[in-house]
Design a protein around this motif. Structure first.
Motif, PDB file in Angstrom:
ATOM      1  N   LEU A   1     -24.175  27.389   4.780  1.00 48.80           N
ATOM      2  CA  LEU A   1     -24.486  27.314   3.351  1.00 48.80           C
ATOM      3  C   LEU A   1     -24.364  25.873   2.816  1.00 48.80           C
ATOM      4  N   TYR A   2     -23.307  25.155   3.198  1.00 47.41           N
ATOM      5  CA  TYR A   2     -23.192  23.763   2.736  1.00 47.41           C
ATOM      6  C   TYR A   2     -24.444  22.978   3.126  1.00 47.41           C
TER       7      TYR A   2
ATOM      8  N   SER B   1     -27.632  23.957   1.300  1.00 50.54           N
ATOM      9  CA  SER B   1     -27.573  23.378  -0.048  1.00 50.54           C
ATOM     10  C   SER B   1     -27.948  21.905  -0.017  1.00 50.54           C
TER      11      SER B   1
ATOM     12  N   GLY C   1     -20.166  29.640   6.085  1.00 49.13           N
ATOM     13  CA  GLY C   1     -19.964  28.664   5.014  1.00 49.13           C
ATOM     14  C   GLY C   1     -20.612  27.328   5.338  1.00 49.13           C
ATOM     15  N   HIS C   2     -20.479  26.895   6.583  1.00 47.56           N
ATOM     16  CA  HIS C   2     -21.059  25.609   6.973  1.00 47.56           C
ATOM     17  C   HIS C   2     -22.578  25.652   6.881  1.00 47.56           C
TER      18      HIS C   2
ATOM     19  N   SER D   1     -23.092  23.731  -4.116  1.00 46.90           N
ATOM     20  CA  SER D   1     -23.893  24.714  -4.829  1.00 46.90           C
ATOM     21  C   SER D   1     -24.079  25.957  -3.969  1.00 46.90           C
TER      22      SER D   1
ATOM     23  N   ARG E   1     -11.581  28.950   0.745  1.00 45.71           N
ATOM     24  CA  ARG E   1     -11.021  29.759   1.844  1.00 45.71           C
ATOM     25  C   ARG E   1      -9.654  29.260   2.298  1.00 45.71           C
TER      26      ARG E   1
END
Lengths: 94, 315
Positions: free
Chosen positions: B78-79, B82, B75-76, A25, A44
């Motif tokens: 964000l994971y 979440s 990104g990590h 999410s 990515r």
């Protein structure tokens, strides 16, 4: 103003022929931004060819506490499986 | 209540995975929020020491690799945020805990990155240590955390390799370059060992976390594993870890190593490391200065939604 962006659930199709699968999410203000962010975060390394997003609040989920009444009735219905039916070995293609 | 907790423990003992809507003890929820968010904050703050070197990378190849690594870390983060949010805490609360100092992040990121060789040492040692921890966590008992870890581990193996390659290149270079690599190893070695947290005897959370299978191995076990794995890698580079007491113990089948300076560790955790203030200020500034952008995006989305509604009514 201080208003948190809504949460979106992200589904990715890894290649044509496969279904979209839930991958995680993220936050976004609208669906366009959600798709753009999903592209940056979840694809990515060419993990997908298609993205679905849906605002989390629109997902209805079954309650884990009702797991027994929902799923246990299927337990004693072995006759829904092909192996329930005994056929002689010489019968082929069935 | 007692019965629910017993049933919960039985599920854990049976190797079952806990999902967000399942019943869980309040302390299990809190421990997971604490650990996952600390992990998320570490990914995000961890971008800062490396960001320092993007514009000064020695070649375009190194620059795109470093950029890709830092982008992965965002990104990590964000994971992991979440995953924490599935436990009923909002993203804003999580950020607030970081900015007010209520939540911690890995103390390693409070050390400065002084030379280009630090980009090598960070990838090799800091990411190396993180991977040891994260591989264990791919089998942690809370589903969203475990799934985030699987994704992160897959992406992160390139991080360590690119760091090691930087070290390798420097070590095969001029004497000055090799010295630079040695200097980076000297400065990052001990803080990397501290990344696994205090010794088991002093670790307040370990016992309960092991019982709930949030952690599957103790701090000391992971630290030993990391050292055993890393020393032969240093030998390939031809540089040495700054520990006079380090030697192979045939009987144990492990390396013995010297005393870790835990006073330094606690000093840094408590905010007195070389860069604590700088790191936290960078996060707070980014958050505060981005507020108008976040607000504008919400206002725009609302305006568009209203327009759509009006069209629908008129139609």
């Amino acid at each position: 103003m201080k208003k948190e962006w809504p949460i979106w659930e992200v589904f990715i199709r890894t290649k044509n022929g496969l279904e979209h699968r839930h991958v995680g999410s993220l936050h976004a203000t609208d669906s366009k931004m959600a798709i753009e962010n999903a592209r940056d975060v979840y694809t990515r390394r060419q993990e997908g060819v298609s993205i679905w997003v849906v605002e989390s609040k629109y997902i209805s989920a079954s309650n884990p506490d009702n797991g027994e009444e929902l799923f246990d009735p299927a337990k004693d219905k072995a006759y829904r499986h092909p192996t329930f039916y005994k056929l002689p070995d010489e019968v082929k293609h069935m | 209540m007692q019965d629910l907790e017993k049933a919960f423990q039985a599920r854990i003992d049976a190797g079952e995975v806990i999902e967000p809507r399942d019943w869980m003890p309040e302390k299990y929820r809190k421990t997971n929020i604490r650990q996952i968010s600390q992990h998320a904050h570490s990914e995000v703050v961890g971008m800062l020491p490396e960001g320092n070197w993007i514009t000064r990378a020695p070649s375009l190849r190194r620059k795109v690799a470093l950029l890709a690594k830092i982008q992965d870390e965002a990104g990590h983060g964000l994971y992991l945020y979440s995953a924490a949010e599935t436990l009923g805490i909002s993203r804003d609360e999580l950020y607030d805990q970081l900015h007010t100092g209520k939540a911690k992040y890995s103390s390693i990121f409070n050390y400065p990155s002084l030379t280009w060789a630090d980009m090598g040492a960070i990838g090799w040692l800091v990411d190396g240590a993180a991977i040891v921890n994260q591989v264990m966590l791919t089998r942690t008992s809370f589903g969203p955390y475990a799934r985030a870890m699987v994704r992160i581990c897959k992406e992160e193996s390139f991080h360590q390799r690119q760091g090691y390659e930087i070290m390798l290149t420097l070590c095969k270079g001029t004497e000055v370059q090799k010295q630079m690599a040695q200097d980076a190893l000297n400065r990052w070695w001990w803080p990397s060992l501290m990344m696994f947290g205090p010794p088991d005897a002093e670790s307040t959370h370990t016992e309960q976390s092991m019982k709930w299978r949030i952690k599957r191995k103790s701090n000391d076990e992971l630290r030993q594993y990391f050292i055993d794995m890393t020393i032969p890698q240093a030998e390939v580079l031809g540089i040495t870890v700054p520990d006079p007491d380090l030697k192979w113990n045939e009987e144990r089948g492990h390396y013995d190593f010297g005393e870790i300076d835990w006073d330094e560790f606690w000093q840094v955790v408590k905010g007195h490391g070389p860069c604590n203030k700088q790191r936290l200020d960078a996060r707070k500034n980014a958050w505060n200065e981005g507020e108008w952008v976040r607000d504008a995006a919400v206002a725009y989305a609302e305006k568009q939604a209203n327009k759509q509604e009006q069209i629908a009514v008129a139609g």
